[in-house]
Write a protein that holds these residues in place. Sequence first.
Motif, PDB file in Angstrom:
ATOM      1  N   ASN A 106      14.616  14.978   6.331  1.00 56.60           N
ATOM      2  CA  ASN A 106      13.201  14.619   6.386  1.00 56.60           C
ATOM      3  C   ASN A 106      13.022  13.195   5.864  1.00 56.60           C
ATOM      4  O   ASN A 106      13.988  12.541   5.458  1.00 56.60           O
ATOM      5  N   THR A 126      10.883  12.372   3.348  1.00 53.70           N
ATOM      6  CA  THR A 126      10.219  12.372   2.041  1.00 53.70           C
ATOM      7  C   THR A 126      11.187  12.475   0.862  1.00 53.70           C
ATOM      8  O   THR A 126      11.036  11.760  -0.129  1.00 53.70           O
ATOM      9  N   ASP A 127      12.200  13.364   0.966  1.00 55.79           N
ATOM     10  CA  ASP A 127      13.077  13.530  -0.194  1.00 55.79           C
ATOM     11  C   ASP A 127      14.513  13.902   0.153  1.00 55.79           C
ATOM     12  O   ASP A 127      15.297  14.247  -0.726  1.00 55.79           O
ATOM     13  N   ASN A 145       1.355   3.694   1.932  1.00 56.71           N
ATOM     14  CA  ASN A 145       2.625   4.430   2.001  1.00 56.71           C
ATOM     15  C   ASN A 145       2.462   5.808   2.626  1.00 56.71           C
ATOM     16  O   ASN A 145       3.191   6.731   2.264  1.00 56.71           O
ATOM     17  N   GLN A 146       1.568   5.945   3.563  1.00 53.70           N
ATOM     18  CA  GLN A 146       1.328   7.253   4.156  1.00 53.70           C
ATOM     19  C   GLN A 146       1.559   7.223   5.660  1.00 53.70           C
ATOM     20  O   GLN A 146       1.254   6.244   6.336  1.00 53.70           O
ATOM     21  N   ILE A 160       2.186  12.534   5.606  1.00 53.09           N
ATOM     22  CA  ILE A 160       3.558  12.376   5.129  1.00 53.09           C
ATOM     23  C   ILE A 160       3.536  11.317   4.027  1.00 53.09           C
ATOM     24  O   ILE A 160       3.120  10.182   4.264  1.00 53.09           O
ATOM     25  N   ASP A 161       3.990  11.679   2.843  1.00 48.16           N
ATOM     26  CA  ASP A 161       4.063  10.712   1.750  1.00 48.16           C
ATOM     27  C   ASP A 161       5.371   9.933   1.871  1.00 48.16           C
ATOM     28  O   ASP A 161       6.455  10.479   1.669  1.00 48.16           O
ATOM     29  N   LEU A 162       5.266   8.650   2.187  1.00 44.47           N
ATOM     30  CA  LEU A 162       6.440   7.811   2.425  1.00 44.47           C
ATOM     31  C   LEU A 162       6.828   6.977   1.206  1.00 44.47           C
ATOM     32  O   LEU A 162       7.694   6.104   1.295  1.00 44.47           O
ATOM     33  N   THR A 163       6.221   7.266   0.060  1.00 43.29           N
ATOM     34  CA  THR A 163       6.449   6.442  -1.126  1.00 43.29           C
ATOM     35  C   THR A 163       7.923   6.376  -1.505  1.00 43.29           C
ATOM     36  O   THR A 163       8.480   5.284  -1.732  1.00 43.29           O
ATOM     37  N   ASN A 164       8.590   7.540  -1.593  1.00 46.68           N
ATOM     38  CA  ASN A 164      10.009   7.559  -1.970  1.00 46.68           C
ATOM     39  C   ASN A 164      10.863   6.797  -0.962  1.00 46.68           C
ATOM     40  O   ASN A 164      11.773   6.042  -1.344  1.00 46.68           O
TER      41      ASN A 164
END
Length: 283
Positions: free
Chosen positions: A161, A163-164, A92-93, A107-111
């Motif tokens: 963005n 991420t959130d 997820n990155q 970039i944290d793509l988890t959400n």
Amino acid sequence: MKKYLLTSWLKISGIVAASGIGYENNEIQLVSDNGNALYHYFIANDSLAKYSLDGEPVNNHLSKSTKHDLESFIIVDNTWYAFGSGSTKNRNQGFMFNKFSKFSTPIDLTNLYDEMMSFSELSIDDFNIEAVTTYNEDWLFINRGNGPKNANYLYVVQGKNLTDDFNIYYFEFDLPKINNIPSGFSDATVINNTLYFIATAEDETSTYNDGAIKGSLFGAIDLKKMKLLFTEKISDNQKFEGITVLEQSKKSAVFALCEDADNAKNNEAVIYKLQIDLKGKIK
């Protein structure tokens, strides 16, 4: 569409399992789903630079259980982006790589990926982002339908963005079988209002395990109407995983394709040219 020409163009040593490709200024950028590097190939002098994306030493052979599974590459202004597939939780990155400073930012793509799955009611067994591109101000994340549901989904992501602060909606496409095996998106690129894509077929219903390669096709989607315009089989035995634009006109286009032969011992990336006659097909 019946007129196309697929030819071998370049062979680049030092790359395993090329999965995403970009092109600008007579230079090619590649990522691999087996490694942690961004590869920068200079066509004029046949030289290759490798940059680590995650701060670790460049590794072309990460294990299947720990790799980022980088499946997508895109150039946006002065930034090169690579994205993990999301097919497992450790994939997820993404990475933003400044092409001038050579500095990589994760970039944290988890959400984002969790929201995509929740909104479209996909389980992790069906989630596999193989293509990322942009259209106007939107991001397009494209899911390869090689899981149980054969979910070939195009996610449109809008917001500040990834991420959130984003909004998501999606479209589902029915792609034809290749040699009696369901096909799934493997990469895409945009020209004007049209998404040009490649799709592949493997004899395995899994987003994690590879299967016998059954071929690849090329196609186009009208992004204004979200309508499939055409598809054309371009190979019975190759798995093309990356596409980018080399040349374009109103009547034709030339794309560069990269191939993943699913052979970890192969240390050479073969780049192909795909020339397509678009006359009468795209308006």
